[in-house]
Design a protein around this motif. Sequence first.
Motif, PDB file in Angstrom:
ATOM      1  N   GLU A  95      70.501 -35.603  56.777  1.00  0.00           N
ATOM      2  CA  GLU A  95      70.228 -36.754  57.629  1.00  0.00           C
ATOM      3  C   GLU A  95      70.146 -36.311  59.086  1.00  0.00           C
ATOM      4  N   GLY A  96      69.151 -36.835  59.803  1.00  0.00           N
ATOM      5  CA  GLY A  96      69.059 -36.598  61.235  1.00  0.00           C
ATOM      6  C   GLY A  96      68.316 -35.349  61.636  1.00  0.00           C
ATOM      7  N   GLY A  97      67.765 -34.626  60.710  1.00  0.00           N
ATOM      8  CA  GLY A  97      67.018 -33.423  61.054  1.00  0.00           C
ATOM      9  C   GLY A  97      65.544 -33.730  61.237  1.00  0.00           C
ATOM     10  N   PHE A  98      64.765 -32.663  61.335  1.00  0.00           N
ATOM     11  CA  PHE A  98      63.318 -32.809  61.470  1.00  0.00           C
ATOM     12  C   PHE A  98      62.652 -31.822  60.523  1.00  0.00           C
ATOM     13  N   LEU A  99      61.841 -32.341  59.611  1.00  0.00           N
ATOM     14  CA  LEU A  99      61.124 -31.527  58.636  1.00  0.00           C
ATOM     15  C   LEU A  99      62.053 -30.589  57.863  1.00  0.00           C
ATOM     16  N   GLY A 100      63.230 -31.079  57.535  1.00  0.00           N
ATOM     17  CA  GLY A 100      64.167 -30.298  56.744  1.00  0.00           C
ATOM     18  C   GLY A 100      65.046 -29.355  57.542  1.00  0.00           C
ATOM     19  N   PHE A 101      64.883 -29.326  58.835  1.00  0.00           N
ATOM     20  CA  PHE A 101      65.686 -28.438  59.681  1.00  0.00           C
ATOM     21  C   PHE A 101      66.713 -29.257  60.448  1.00  0.00           C
ATOM     22  N   GLY A 102      67.875 -28.684  60.610  1.00  0.00           N
ATOM     23  CA  GLY A 102      68.931 -29.385  61.331  1.00  0.00           C
ATOM     24  C   GLY A 102      69.499 -30.506  60.498  1.00  0.00           C
ATOM     25  N   GLY A 103      70.084 -31.436  61.153  1.00  0.00           N
ATOM     26  CA  GLY A 103      70.672 -32.568  60.452  1.00  0.00           C
ATOM     27  C   GLY A 103      72.018 -32.218  59.848  1.00  0.00           C
ATOM     28  N   GLU A 104      72.576 -33.198  59.191  1.00  0.00           N
ATOM     29  CA  GLU A 104      73.882 -33.009  58.569  1.00  0.00           C
ATOM     30  C   GLU A 104      73.796 -33.332  57.084  1.00  0.00           C
ATOM     31  N   PRO A 105      74.592 -32.630  56.264  1.00  0.00           N
ATOM     32  CA  PRO A 105      74.510 -32.852  54.817  1.00  0.00           C
ATOM     33  C   PRO A 105      74.900 -34.275  54.417  1.00  0.00           C
ATOM     34  N   VAL A 106      75.913 -34.832  55.046  1.00  0.00           N
ATOM     35  CA  VAL A 106      76.341 -36.200  54.759  1.00  0.00           C
ATOM     36  C   VAL A 106      76.561 -36.887  56.109  1.00  0.00           C
ATOM     37  N   SER A 107      75.797 -37.932  56.346  1.00  0.00           N
ATOM     38  CA  SER A 107      75.899 -38.639  57.625  1.00  0.00           C
ATOM     39  C   SER A 107      77.160 -39.500  57.671  1.00  0.00           C
ATOM     40  N   GLU A 108      77.489 -39.957  58.872  1.00  0.00           N
ATOM     41  CA  GLU A 108      78.664 -40.822  59.027  1.00  0.00           C
ATOM     42  C   GLU A 108      78.521 -42.133  58.233  1.00  0.00           C
ATOM     43  N   PRO A 109      77.344 -42.803  58.264  1.00  0.00           N
ATOM     44  CA  PRO A 109      77.214 -44.026  57.451  1.00  0.00           C
ATOM     45  C   PRO A 109      77.344 -43.748  55.945  1.00  0.00           C
TER      46      PRO A 109
END
Length: 162
Positions: free
Chosen positions: A132-146
């Motif tokens: 969640e929160g990445g761009f095109l599969g890069f970055g983000g977090e595995p499990v978001s806060e919501p």
Amino acid sequence: MALKEKFSTDDWTAVLQAPMLVGLAVTAADPGGLIGAVQESAAVASSVQQAEAGTIGAEIAEAYKTSEGRHAATDGVKPLVKGKKPAEISDAAIARVGEIVGMFDRTAPESASEFRTFLMDIATRVAEAAKEGGFLGFGGEPVSEPESKALDALRAKFQPQA
């Protein structure tokens, strides 16, 4: 005797809806777009398909192999989403799955812990299916806060009632 035989037709239909509801609860908590939704839906499907023989998960997987079983599962979920925003859908799914777990406790208490574990495993796999929160599969977090909050709400609903 198959576990299904302990339930009325309506209650068994509710049991069939539970895996989809936990997936929906997590997905709607933090909608991540089309790709994320597909990955999270696939997590529900693979969790059910990979259920061990002789478990409640395997009975649900067997029911999903029939059009009657699939329709029973999906038809009951549709009213929960109609006209609602994602957060409302998540809350409604969590509430409904809590009702189903309570019914399961009363009907098949000897298998209730297994059912809870099965559902929580599905919810966790869904939460971890797409970053969640990445761009095109890069970055983000595995499990978001919501998603984490949805998992916590499900855990709370899955606590055995005294």
